[in-house]
Design an enzyme around this catalytic site. Structure first.
Site, PDB file in Angstrom:
ATOM      1  N   ASP A  54     -10.277  -0.566  -4.222  1.00 12.87           N
ATOM      2  CA  ASP A  54      -9.242   0.214  -4.895  1.00 12.87           C
ATOM      3  C   ASP A  54      -9.857   1.098  -5.985  1.00 12.87           C
ATOM      4  O   ASP A  54      -9.579   2.299  -6.062  1.00 12.87           O
ATOM      5  CB  ASP A  54      -8.197  -0.726  -5.499  1.00 12.87           C
ATOM      6  CG  ASP A  54      -7.045   0.018  -6.150  1.00 12.87           C
ATOM      7  OD1 ASP A  54      -6.203   0.562  -5.420  1.00 12.87           O
ATOM      8  OD2 ASP A  54      -6.988   0.055  -7.389  1.00 12.87           O
ATOM      9  N   LYS A  58       0.837  -1.194   0.000  1.00 10.14           N
ATOM     10  CA  LYS A  58       0.000   0.000   0.000  1.00 10.14           C
ATOM     11  C   LYS A  58       0.876   1.251   0.000  1.00 10.14           C
ATOM     12  O   LYS A  58       0.798   2.114   0.885  1.00 10.14           O
ATOM     13  CB  LYS A  58      -0.958  -0.011   1.199  1.00 10.14           C
ATOM     14  CG  LYS A  58      -1.929  -1.165   1.194  1.00 10.14           C
ATOM     15  CD  LYS A  58      -2.653  -1.335  -0.142  1.00 10.14           C
ATOM     16  CE  LYS A  58      -3.609  -0.206  -0.429  1.00 10.14           C
ATOM     17  NZ  LYS A  58      -4.245  -0.358  -1.775  1.00 10.14           N
ATOM     18  N   GLU A  60     -10.135   5.274  -5.885  1.00 18.42           N
ATOM     19  CA  GLU A  60      -9.562   6.094  -6.959  1.00 18.42           C
ATOM     20  C   GLU A  60     -10.609   7.014  -7.583  1.00 18.42           C
ATOM     21  O   GLU A  60     -10.360   8.195  -7.815  1.00 18.42           O
ATOM     22  CB  GLU A  60      -8.985   5.179  -8.050  1.00 18.42           C
ATOM     23  CG  GLU A  60      -7.735   4.424  -7.643  1.00 18.42           C
ATOM     24  CD  GLU A  60      -7.360   3.333  -8.632  1.00 18.42           C
ATOM     25  OE1 GLU A  60      -6.274   2.759  -8.471  1.00 18.42           O
ATOM     26  OE2 GLU A  60      -8.160   3.039  -9.556  1.00 18.42           O
TER      27      GLU A  60
END
Length: 331
Positions: A191, A131, A195
């Site tokens: 994820d 990460k 984003e």
């Protein structure tokens, strides 16, 4: 709560005698390869023969092979290539060279979760996803520290897939910080959502909206840039260090009061409802289908047009000039 692992939970001996092929030498590829090598393991890097990164990888002391050759040589094959290129690289160079008992690895779940890559049944399929960007994965390792990482198992042919994933994560330094167990589905969907709704789509649109509102009201673009874009790093760094509480402690009481008074007027229930719709489009494959089609259609016309339009927004033009005044910024 997710299950956590540390170096004491990882058996590095499982990697002894195995050749690890890292496909790609981008942000993550260079970090994984060098960290694995420095941890004492047998690493090869797989690249196209005409790759501009070939000499760079060799200069770092790594053995470099063409992708298919590396995949054939590897007992563990880590795919660290862009999402939109991964499936083609896998089909052309990796799939024909997988052996029974190999470990196929990914740094992101997209291609497995959306079935762009469908591995054979006789290999382990796992994910190890630090990460943090590759240069931090590398620098933290060299300082004797590590970057937290996610691990997941999609297919456990050997019965030791999780143990092998943990060993790999430990070898790149993640066990020093913490290794978090997840699934390919959870990693991929969270994820993409992060984003789109917050980190990239949400933040950039919020900053542009603030900039445009001030400029449209007659304020100087330079002032709008400083207040709505430039100072974002200060706020995010404070949150990164100590959460919202540290940020609110560090800013003025006026700013803190404004935070409580106004935040929910900007991020409204309508905004949250739209976030839920975005999440649904990620979960049902709508976004993945659209992005895959954009890349397969040839030319990525819509994507590149959007890139050109965004580059011409006044916030980018003003920002480019103001950043010339900031000698401390890394180029």
């Amino acid at each position: 709560m997710a299950k956590m692992y540390y170096d004491s939970d990882c058996n590095l001996g499982l990697l002894k005698g195995k050749k690890i092929a890292v496909i790609g030498w981008g942000s993550q590829g260079h970090a994984h390869s060098q960290n694995l090598k420095d941890s004492g393991f047998d690493v090869v890097v797989g690249l196209r023969k005409d790759s501009a990164r070939w000499k760079e990888a060799e200069a770092a002391g790594l053995t470099v092979m063409e992708t298919a050759e590396a995949a054939k040589a590897g007992d563990m094959v880590m795919m660290l290539v862009p999402d939109e290129k991964c499936a083609d690289i896998y089909r052309e160079s990796v799939a024909p060279n997988l052996k029974e008992g190999d470990v196929l690895m990914f740094g992101h779940g997209f291609n497995i979760h959306f079935q762009q890559v469908v591995p054979p049944a006789n290999v382990d399929v796992v994910m190890v996803a630090p990460k943090g960007p590759g240069h931090i994965v590398r620098s933290q390792y060299t300082e004797g520290k590590g970057v937290p990482s996610l691990v997941a198992v999609h297919q456990d042919f050997s019965g030791k897939a999780m143990e092998l994933a943990l060993a790999y994560a430990s070898a790149i330094g993640a066990g020093r910080a913490g290794i978090v167990e997840t699934t390919f589905r959870e990693e991929t969907e969270t994820d993409l959502f992060g984003e789109q709704c917050v980190l990239c789509g949400g933040i950039t649109e919020l900053m542009k909206a603030g900039f445009d509102t001030l400029v449209d009201a007659g304020y100087a673009p330079e002032m709008a840039y400083f207040e709505c874009v430039h100072e974002m790093k200060l706020i995010v760094d404070l949150i990164n260090s100590g959460g919202f509480a540290m940020m609110r402690y560090s800013v003025s009481d006026t700013a803190e009061y404004g935070d409580y008074r106004t935040g929910k007027r900007i991020i409204t229930e309508e905004t949250r409802a739209e976030m839920r719709r975005v999440l649904s489009e990620i979960q049902d494959g709508t976004f993945a289908s659209e992005w895959i089609s954009e890349n397969k259609a040839g030319g990525r016309a819509h994507f590149l047009a959007k890139r050109r339009v965004e580059a011409q927004h006044p916030v980018e033009v003003v920002g480019k000039e103001l950043r010339k005044m900031m000698s401390w910024l890394k180029k």
